[in-house]
Design an enzyme around this catalytic site. Structure first.
Site, PDB file in Angstrom:
ATOM      1  N   ASP A 144       0.820  -1.212   0.000  1.00  0.00           N
ATOM      2  CA  ASP A 144       0.000   0.000   0.000  1.00  0.00           C
ATOM      3  C   ASP A 144       0.854   1.262   0.000  1.00  0.00           C
ATOM      4  O   ASP A 144       0.475   2.278  -0.579  1.00  0.00           O
ATOM      5  CB  ASP A 144      -0.929  -0.007   1.219  1.00  0.00           C
ATOM      6  N   TYR A 161      -4.025   4.506   9.476  1.00  0.00           N
ATOM      7  CA  TYR A 161      -3.631   5.044  10.784  1.00  0.00           C
ATOM      8  C   TYR A 161      -4.849   5.401  11.626  1.00  0.00           C
ATOM      9  O   TYR A 161      -4.893   5.150  12.832  1.00  0.00           O
ATOM     10  CB  TYR A 161      -2.739   6.262  10.552  1.00  0.00           C
ATOM     11  N   ASN A 178      -4.423   8.865   1.809  1.00  0.00           N
ATOM     12  CA  ASN A 178      -4.880   8.319   3.085  1.00  0.00           C
ATOM     13  C   ASN A 178      -5.242   9.388   4.110  1.00  0.00           C
ATOM     14  O   ASN A 178      -6.382   9.443   4.563  1.00  0.00           O
ATOM     15  CB  ASN A 178      -3.814   7.394   3.685  1.00  0.00           C
TER      16      ASN A 178
END
EC number: 2.7.1.23
Length: 291
Positions: free
Chosen positions: A73, A189, A146
């Site tokens: 990723d 995260y 992200n």
């Protein structure tokens, strides 16, 4: 058709898979280009008999029909930076570990290339988060797939992040940091800090505190049309901010604002792909160790 290959590392155990990929692409009459980073990785393994052209900047990338990210990723996140506002479709070949984004396994290479050649795929538009600041940061690549993160430096004491939504005061987070994640980043995260999972097509951002001092502070989901601004306080003079895996140190006098980027990351999804299947498999939902 033209395809670019990008990878940050290439372990020797995946060298044969790369050869398989080149063979499949050539058999389907793709013109193969590689980025400078991946060219260096190939050359580290010596003369491996692969035929390709070297990409030369944005002009060459604009001619590509696809970019194949070879890695995990993290490599795919870097591939998004390689493409930028060109929005070249990206396919993730997983030679990493978890693979929420790089969803094509190495045993599916021939099948995946055939689908590309036959135009038998879907494009998922993924929201990007954009950072606006009164100073140039991240070499001008001020977007991420992200998340955007504010974090304390090293082992210093907690920081306070005063947060505003569209100019209206939301909260002062007394914590180790704060995450603003996209739906794509909700499995990263933010998830490890207690944030919710969000389906990729949702029009939201999630604000997740990192180790908050007040236990009643929880993540909050906001519209991705929101503009989120921050003021940072702390005992230290410097703080860390990051976009995906790229980090830099800043001082508290910088003005930070996060919002949805004007362009998207376009991810190639094969006919066999389903987000919820991936979710169940990667998170071991329904798995009972007693059985």
């Amino acid at each position: 058709m033209k395809v670019a290959l990008h990878g940050l590392t290439l372990k020797i155990e995946f060298l044969e898979d790369v050869r398989t990929l080149f063979t499949a692409l050539h058999n389907h009459n793709f013109d193969v280009f590689v980025t400078e980073q991946f060219d260096r990785q190939l050359r580290m393994h010596g003369n491996i008999g692969l035929s390709y052209w070297l990409l030369d900047g944005t002009d060459d990338m604009s001619q590509m029909d696809f970019l194949i990210s070879i890695g995990g990723d993290g490599t795919l996140l870097d591939s998004v930076c390689q493409v930028g506002e060109l929005e070249t479709p990206i396919l993730g070949l997983n030679t990493g570990r978890l693979g929420f984004l790089a969803t094509v396994a190495t045993d599916m290479i021939h099948e995946a290339v055939a689908h590309l050649s036959d135009n038998n795929y879907q494009i998922e538009k993924r929201t990007l988060v954009s950072l606006n600041c009164n100073r140039r940061l991240f070499n001008g690549i001020n977007f991420g797939l992200n998340e955007f993160t504010i974090h304390k430096r090293d082992t210093s004491s907690m920081i306070t992040v005063h947060t505003y939504i569209d100019g209206k005061y939301l909260n002062s987070y007394w914590a180790d940091g704060l995450i603003v994640a996209t739906p794509t980043g909700s499995t990263g995260y933010s998830l490890s800090c207690g944030g919710p999972l969000i389906s990729p097509e949702a029009k939201n951002l999630v604000i997740t505190p990192v180790s908050p001092h007040n236990l009643n502070v929880r993540p909050i989901i906001v519209s991705d049309e929101s503009e989120i601004t921050f003021e940072i306080e702390g005992r230290a003079e410097k703080f860390l901010i990051s976009l995906d895996s790229r980090s830099t140190s800043i001082s508290s006098d910088l003005k930070l604002m996060v919002k949805k980027e004007n362009f998207h990351a376009r991810l190639v999804k094969l006919p066999t792909y389903n987000f919820f299947d991936t979710l169940r498999y990667k998170l071991n939902w329904g798995f009972d160790m007693r059985n």
